[in-house]
Design a protein around this motif. Structure first.
Motif, PDB file in Angstrom:
ATOM      1  N   ARG A   1       0.819  -1.211   0.000  1.00 37.78           N
ATOM      2  CA  ARG A   1       0.000   0.000   0.000  1.00 37.78           C
ATOM      3  C   ARG A   1       0.854   1.264   0.000  1.00 37.78           C
ATOM      4  NH1 ARG A   1      -2.549  -2.851   4.236  1.00 37.78           N
ATOM      5  NH2 ARG A   1      -1.598  -1.444   5.726  1.00 37.78           N
ATOM      6  N   ALA A   2       2.169   1.138  -0.011  1.00 32.53           N
ATOM      7  CA  ALA A   2       3.029   2.304   0.124  1.00 32.53           C
ATOM      8  C   ALA A   2       2.900   3.229  -1.077  1.00 32.53           C
ATOM      9  CB  ALA A   2       4.487   1.872   0.287  1.00 32.53           C
ATOM     10  N   ARG A   3       2.886   4.538  -0.802  1.00 37.83           N
ATOM     11  CA  ARG A   3       2.873   5.550  -1.854  1.00 37.83           C
ATOM     12  C   ARG A   3       4.284   6.082  -2.009  1.00 37.83           C
ATOM     13  NH1 ARG A   3      -2.295   8.156   0.176  1.00 37.83           N
ATOM     14  NH2 ARG A   3      -0.915   9.229   1.586  1.00 37.83           N
ATOM     15  N   GLN A   4       4.734   6.234  -3.235  1.00 40.59           N
ATOM     16  CA  GLN A   4       6.050   6.786  -3.493  1.00 40.59           C
ATOM     17  C   GLN A   4       5.976   8.306  -3.496  1.00 40.59           C
ATOM     18  OE1 GLN A   4       8.462   4.760  -3.586  1.00 40.59           O
ATOM     19  NE2 GLN A   4       7.731   2.790  -4.324  1.00 40.59           N
ATOM     20  N   ILE A   5       7.062   8.949  -3.060  1.00 42.50           N
ATOM     21  CA  ILE A   5       7.154  10.398  -3.151  1.00 42.50           C
ATOM     22  C   ILE A   5       7.543  10.769  -4.573  1.00 42.50           C
ATOM     23  CG2 ILE A   5       8.494  12.405  -2.398  1.00 42.50           C
ATOM     24  CD1 ILE A   5       8.675  11.216   0.318  1.00 42.50           C
ATOM     25  N   GLY A   6       7.012  11.907  -5.057  1.00 42.76           N
ATOM     26  CA  GLY A   6       7.324  12.343  -6.407  1.00 42.76           C
ATOM     27  C   GLY A   6       6.343  11.771  -7.402  1.00 42.76           C
ATOM     28  N   THR A   7       6.558  12.088  -8.666  1.00 42.50           N
ATOM     29  CA  THR A   7       5.593  11.664  -9.687  1.00 42.50           C
ATOM     30  C   THR A   7       6.222  10.782 -10.760  1.00 42.50           C
ATOM     31  OG1 THR A   7       6.022  13.707 -10.932  1.00 42.50           O
ATOM     32  CG2 THR A   7       4.184  13.735  -9.376  1.00 42.50           C
ATOM     33  N   GLU A   8       7.523  10.510 -10.659  1.00 45.57           N
ATOM     34  CA  GLU A   8       8.142   9.668 -11.674  1.00 45.57           C
ATOM     35  C   GLU A   8       8.140   8.212 -11.228  1.00 45.57           C
ATOM     36  OE1 GLU A   8      11.623  10.264  -8.942  1.00 45.57           O
ATOM     37  OE2 GLU A   8       9.688  11.119  -9.399  1.00 45.57           O
ATOM     38  N   ASN A   9       8.401   7.300 -12.165  1.00 47.91           N
ATOM     39  CA  ASN A   9       8.421   5.871 -11.844  1.00 47.91           C
ATOM     40  C   ASN A   9       9.647   5.523 -11.015  1.00 47.91           C
ATOM     41  OD1 ASN A   9       6.051   5.318 -13.282  1.00 47.91           O
ATOM     42  ND2 ASN A   9       7.182   5.190 -15.218  1.00 47.91           N
ATOM     43  N   LYS A  10       9.537   4.465 -10.201  1.00 49.29           N
ATOM     44  CA  LYS A  10      10.612   4.050  -9.304  1.00 49.29           C
ATOM     45  C   LYS A  10      11.167   2.686  -9.733  1.00 49.29           C
ATOM     46  CE  LYS A  10       9.637   7.548  -6.555  1.00 49.29           C
ATOM     47  NZ  LYS A  10      10.535   8.669  -6.273  1.00 49.29           N
ATOM     48  N   GLN A  11      12.441   2.464  -9.383  1.00 49.72           N
ATOM     49  CA  GLN A  11      13.055   1.172  -9.691  1.00 49.72           C
ATOM     50  C   GLN A  11      12.543   0.087  -8.765  1.00 49.72           C
ATOM     51  OE1 GLN A  11      17.302   1.294 -10.204  1.00 49.72           O
ATOM     52  NE2 GLN A  11      17.578  -0.834  -9.588  1.00 49.72           N
ATOM     53  N   TYR A  12      12.399   0.437  -7.458  1.00 50.23           N
ATOM     54  CA  TYR A  12      11.934  -0.539  -6.473  1.00 50.23           C
ATOM     55  C   TYR A  12      10.431  -0.386  -6.272  1.00 50.23           C
ATOM     56  CZ  TYR A  12      16.863  -1.143  -5.264  1.00 50.23           C
ATOM     57  OH  TYR A  12      18.199  -1.405  -5.316  1.00 50.23           O
ATOM     58  N   LYS A  13       9.683  -1.452  -6.460  1.00 49.42           N
ATOM     59  CA  LYS A  13       8.234  -1.416  -6.282  1.00 49.42           C
ATOM     60  C   LYS A  13       7.843  -1.670  -4.829  1.00 49.42           C
ATOM     61  CE  LYS A  13       7.680  -0.659 -10.623  1.00 49.42           C
ATOM     62  NZ  LYS A  13       7.339   0.702 -11.074  1.00 49.42           N
ATOM     63  N   ASN A  14       8.668  -2.417  -4.101  1.00 52.05           N
ATOM     64  CA  ASN A  14       8.395  -2.703  -2.691  1.00 52.05           C
ATOM     65  C   ASN A  14       9.500  -2.078  -1.845  1.00 52.05           C
ATOM     66  OD1 ASN A  14       6.043  -4.349  -3.028  1.00 52.05           O
ATOM     67  ND2 ASN A  14       7.377  -5.952  -3.808  1.00 52.05           N
ATOM     68  N   PRO A  15       9.272  -0.901  -1.276  1.00 52.97           N
ATOM     69  CA  PRO A  15      10.324  -0.198  -0.528  1.00 52.97           C
ATOM     70  C   PRO A  15      10.730  -0.935   0.736  1.00 52.97           C
ATOM     71  CG  PRO A  15       8.206   0.868  -0.227  1.00 52.97           C
ATOM     72  CD  PRO A  15       8.002  -0.149  -1.290  1.00 52.97           C
ATOM     73  N   ALA A  16      11.999  -0.810   1.089  1.00 45.30           N
ATOM     74  CA  ALA A  16      12.523  -1.471   2.282  1.00 45.30           C
ATOM     75  C   ALA A  16      12.234  -0.679   3.545  1.00 45.30           C
ATOM     76  CB  ALA A  16      14.030  -1.686   2.140  1.00 45.30           C
ATOM     77  N   ARG A  17      12.068   0.643   3.404  1.00 52.07           N
ATOM     78  CA  ARG A  17      11.798   1.500   4.559  1.00 52.07           C
ATOM     79  C   ARG A  17      10.672   2.469   4.221  1.00 52.07           C
ATOM     80  NH1 ARG A  17      17.682   3.395   4.340  1.00 52.07           N
ATOM     81  NH2 ARG A  17      17.249   2.515   2.278  1.00 52.07           N
ATOM     82  N   LEU A  18       9.808   2.679   5.190  1.00 49.84           N
ATOM     83  CA  LEU A  18       8.671   3.583   5.025  1.00 49.84           C
ATOM     84  C   LEU A  18       8.820   4.767   5.978  1.00 49.84           C
ATOM     85  CD1 LEU A  18       5.858   0.873   5.024  1.00 49.84           C
ATOM     86  CD2 LEU A  18       7.123   1.754   3.075  1.00 49.84           C
ATOM     87  N   ILE A  19       8.496   5.955   5.496  1.00 46.90           N
ATOM     88  CA  ILE A  19       8.614   7.157   6.325  1.00 46.90           C
ATOM     89  C   ILE A  19       7.395   7.261   7.233  1.00 46.90           C
ATOM     90  CG2 ILE A  19       8.938   9.651   6.323  1.00 46.90           C
ATOM     91  CD1 ILE A  19       9.719   9.348   3.339  1.00 46.90           C
ATOM     92  N   ILE A  20       7.637   7.224   8.524  1.00 47.34           N
ATOM     93  CA  ILE A  20       6.543   7.346   9.487  1.00 47.34           C
ATOM     94  C   ILE A  20       6.456   8.775  10.019  1.00 47.34           C
ATOM     95  CG2 ILE A  20       5.555   6.453  11.633  1.00 47.34           C
ATOM     96  CD1 ILE A  20       5.697   4.458   9.309  1.00 47.34           C
ATOM     97  N   ASP A  21       7.598   9.371  10.324  1.00 48.16           N
ATOM     98  CA  ASP A  21       7.600  10.748  10.820  1.00 48.16           C
ATOM     99  C   ASP A  21       8.712  11.516  10.124  1.00 48.16           C
ATOM    100  OD1 ASP A  21       6.450  12.725  12.499  1.00 48.16           O
ATOM    101  OD2 ASP A  21       8.197  12.613  13.802  1.00 48.16           O
ATOM    102  N   GLY A  22       8.401  12.720   9.657  1.00 44.47           N
ATOM    103  CA  GLY A  22       9.360  13.535   8.919  1.00 44.47           C
ATOM    104  C   GLY A  22       9.053  13.591   7.433  1.00 44.47           C
ATOM    105  N   GLN A  23       7.861  13.131   7.069  1.00 45.64           N
ATOM    106  CA  GLN A  23       7.493  13.079   5.655  1.00 45.64           C
ATOM    107  C   GLN A  23       7.489  14.461   5.011  1.00 45.64           C
ATOM    108  OE1 GLN A  23       3.899  13.891   4.590  1.00 45.64           O
ATOM    109  NE2 GLN A  23       4.626  13.864   2.489  1.00 45.64           N
TER     110      GLN A  23
END
Length: 589
Positions: free
Chosen positions: A68-90
């Motif tokens: 369910r993770a949303r990527q920052i920015g609007t361009e495509n990403k290399q990794y589809k499943n991120p290893a770390r998610l931003i909880i605070d400091g977004q």
């Protein structure tokens, strides 16, 4: 034996963080608000970093399997499943990502937005880029260009100095200071950050709880944000539905099936409040977070099955809130009360709270539209005019909802709501309180908006015109300049010549009337006894027509001959009487 911590302390530099964001190995989990800071806050963040000040830590969650993770920015990403998610400091990291990678992000209206921050190397000043900054050769208008591929600090410094020396004379000391400041800015990618990384084996509910505990120590999140967090963890589809609805309410539709309207652009948290009030009968959200987590009020324990049942209740309520038929029928009731555009809505909260009572009547008590719409029109008119939810809105709503807990049928519902309206709009309110509240210069005064709404209801004409207020406030019209202007009946320059200069006096609500904007320009600063006869003659307006115009604008007879001090209290009473007449016409519909 010490308790095992659920996190580790990790050091990063900005360049590493930005690269991880760009590649997609760090991403925004769906438990944060999708908004970015204002450009001013981004400027202040960069200024603090440039000066070597601390700017806070980040909180990440080590989890490579959150789809369910949303990527920052609007361009495509290399990794589809991120290893770390931003909880605070977004907010900080999103802003830095946008600036250093020259990437657009989504703003609070779900539109792509470019953040442009300027830098003046001579004195190391940061500014938000504007037209003046762009024309000034002393500035780098958009510092994002510094970190474009293949650029080095050497090439940036030489190019900037070369361009500046064509316009300004520089001493060797100036050149040295400018070069040092640009190089220091260029090296911001080495800025150190500390991150606390929550371990991967910590479950979603605990992560949500950590997020809430951290943010509840400040003023970053309110109770609706806390509940949106739970939606993201336990019902991500529900939060997506809210965000989609809110985005579409801002976009002119390609088809008719859209929440787009001319009255309100709601936010997810505001609609969530409507769903909770409708589903749980609660106005105060403080305890709802625990209810949705499945907390047993007697044992204090959290029960997953109880949580699932509570979410089922919320899902049903939200479906009714987002049903387009309900939404537009309700907005029709607001338009029927004379409030034809968002410029007349003094409080979004008041409007959305009225939606709660519409949903109760429609979904719970099955009241027919021909009975429900005029009732909700009166309810919104009353709550808006009296400022019913202005102070302690949650507590007030909670008390209002409590009155309906033992209501069993449509007749009782309608009777109770009418009783509540009558308790607000007493004879003393109409004759004493409302005229006193119109003794005001606020441009957002509910009484002023109610007066314009009443002119819509009654089909009142525009002063000095054959057109009606309703015609020229048509929300479908989109002229370059507003068709109607608020005109000072006693012009400000004229009042200043009399020694009345305080804007709280010159901008009194009772000193305003709506005019077509060419008329407003023509009248200029003449006193009423001079411009009124001139306009009447120019427009061929006879005495009968003039009397009708004055009546519909709540103007006393021969008002143009009155002193300003005598005019104001008389007109306030006439305006209050006109508002009452318009409201009472709703009661007869």
């Amino acid at each position: 034996m010490s308790a095992k911590t659920a996190f580790t302390n990790v050091s990063y530099d900005l360049a590493g963080l930005l690269n991880d964001l760009k590649m997609g190995s760090i991403a925004l989990p769906d438990i944060q608000r999708p908004f970015v800071w204002s450009n001013t806050k981004v400027r202040d963040l960069l200024d603090s970093m440039y000066r070597g000040f601390p700017v806070g830590y980040f909180l990440f969650w080590a989890n490579a399997h959150d789809d369910r993770a949303r990527q920052i920015g609007t361009e495509n990403k290399q990794y589809k499943n991120p290893a770390r998610l931003i909880i605070d400091g977004q907010q900080r990291l999103t802003s830095l990502y946008a600036v250093f990678n020259n990437q657009k992000v989504l703003d609070k209206n779900y539109q792509e937005r470019q953040i442009e921050i300027a830098f003046r190397p001579r004195d190391a000043r940061f500014d938000v880029c504007d037209a003046a900054v762009t024309r000034d050769p002393e500035y780098i208008p958009n510092i994002s260009v510094l970190w474009e591929p293949e650029k080095t600090a050497f090439t940036v410094i030489n190019q900037f100095l070369s361009n500046l020396k064509e316009r300004v004379e520089l001493s060797p000391k100036d050149e040295q200071r400018i070069a040092q400041n640009i190089e220091r800015l260029f090296n911001l990618k080495s800025y150190p950050f500390t991150a606390l990384e929550i371990e991967a084996n910590v479950d979603e509910e605990q992560v949500s709880d950590i997020f809430v505990r951290i943010n509840s120590k400040g003023v970053k999140l309110n109770q609706s944000d806390f509940i949106l967090t739970l939606l993201s963890v336990f019902w991500p589809e529900g939060r997506k539905e809210l965000e989609t609805f809110c985005r579409q309410s801002r976009e002119v539709p390609r088809s008719d099936a859209s929440p787009f309207n001319q009255l309100i652009m709601p936010d997810p948290g505001q609609l969530l409040r409507v769903s909770i009030a409708h589903g749980f009968g609660r106005g105060r959200l403080q305890s709802v977070y625990q209810i949705l987590r499945g907390k047993d009020p007697e044992t204090g324990l959290f029960d997953p099955e109880r949580r699932d049942r509570q979410f089922d209740t919320l899902k049903e309520a939200q479906a009714q809130v987002l049903k387009l038929r309900n939404w537009h029928q309700f907005l029709n009731a607001i338009i029927g009360a004379g409030f034809r555009s968002r410029e007349l809505i003094s409080s979004k909260i008041t409007l959305l709270y009225a939606y709660i009572f519409y949903l109760m009547g429609r979904e719970r008590y099955k009241i027919e539209e021909h009975d429900l719409q005029p009732l909700i029109s009166r309810w919104f008119f009353a709550t808006s005019l009296t400022g019913h939810y202005t102070s302690s809105s949650e507590t007030t709503l909670d008390g209002d909802l409590a009155r309906f807990r033992n209501i069993r049928n449509a007749s009782m519902f309608m009777s109770e709501l009418n009783n509540m309206i009558a308790s607000m709009l007493t004879n003393d309110f109409w004759e004493i309180t409302l005229p006193d509240r119109l003794d005001n210069s606020s441009a957002n005064n509910p009484g002023l908006f109610a007066f314009i709404a009443v002119q819509n209801i009654l089909g009142a004409g525009v002063l000095f015109s054959t057109k009606t207020v309703r015609d020229l406030l048509d929300p479908e019209l989109r002229p370059n300049k507003k068709a109607l202007d608020r005109h000072h009946l006693f012009p400000k320059k004229y009042l200043e010549r009399l020694g009345i200069e305080d804007t709280q006096m010159t901008n009194q609500i009772a000193n305003y009337a709506l005019l077509e904007w060419p008329d407003n320009i023509d009248i200029n600063d003449a006193k009423p006894s001079e411009y009124v006869p001139l306009v009447l003659k120019t427009r061929n307006i006879n005495q009968e027509q003039w009397q009708k115009m004055c009546y519909e604008q709540a103007l006393p007879e021969n008002w143009q001959e009155m002193s300003y001090e005598s005019f104001l209290p008389v007109r306030r009473k006439l305006m209050a009487a006109m508002i009452r007449k318009g409201y009472e016409s709703l009661s007869r519909n």
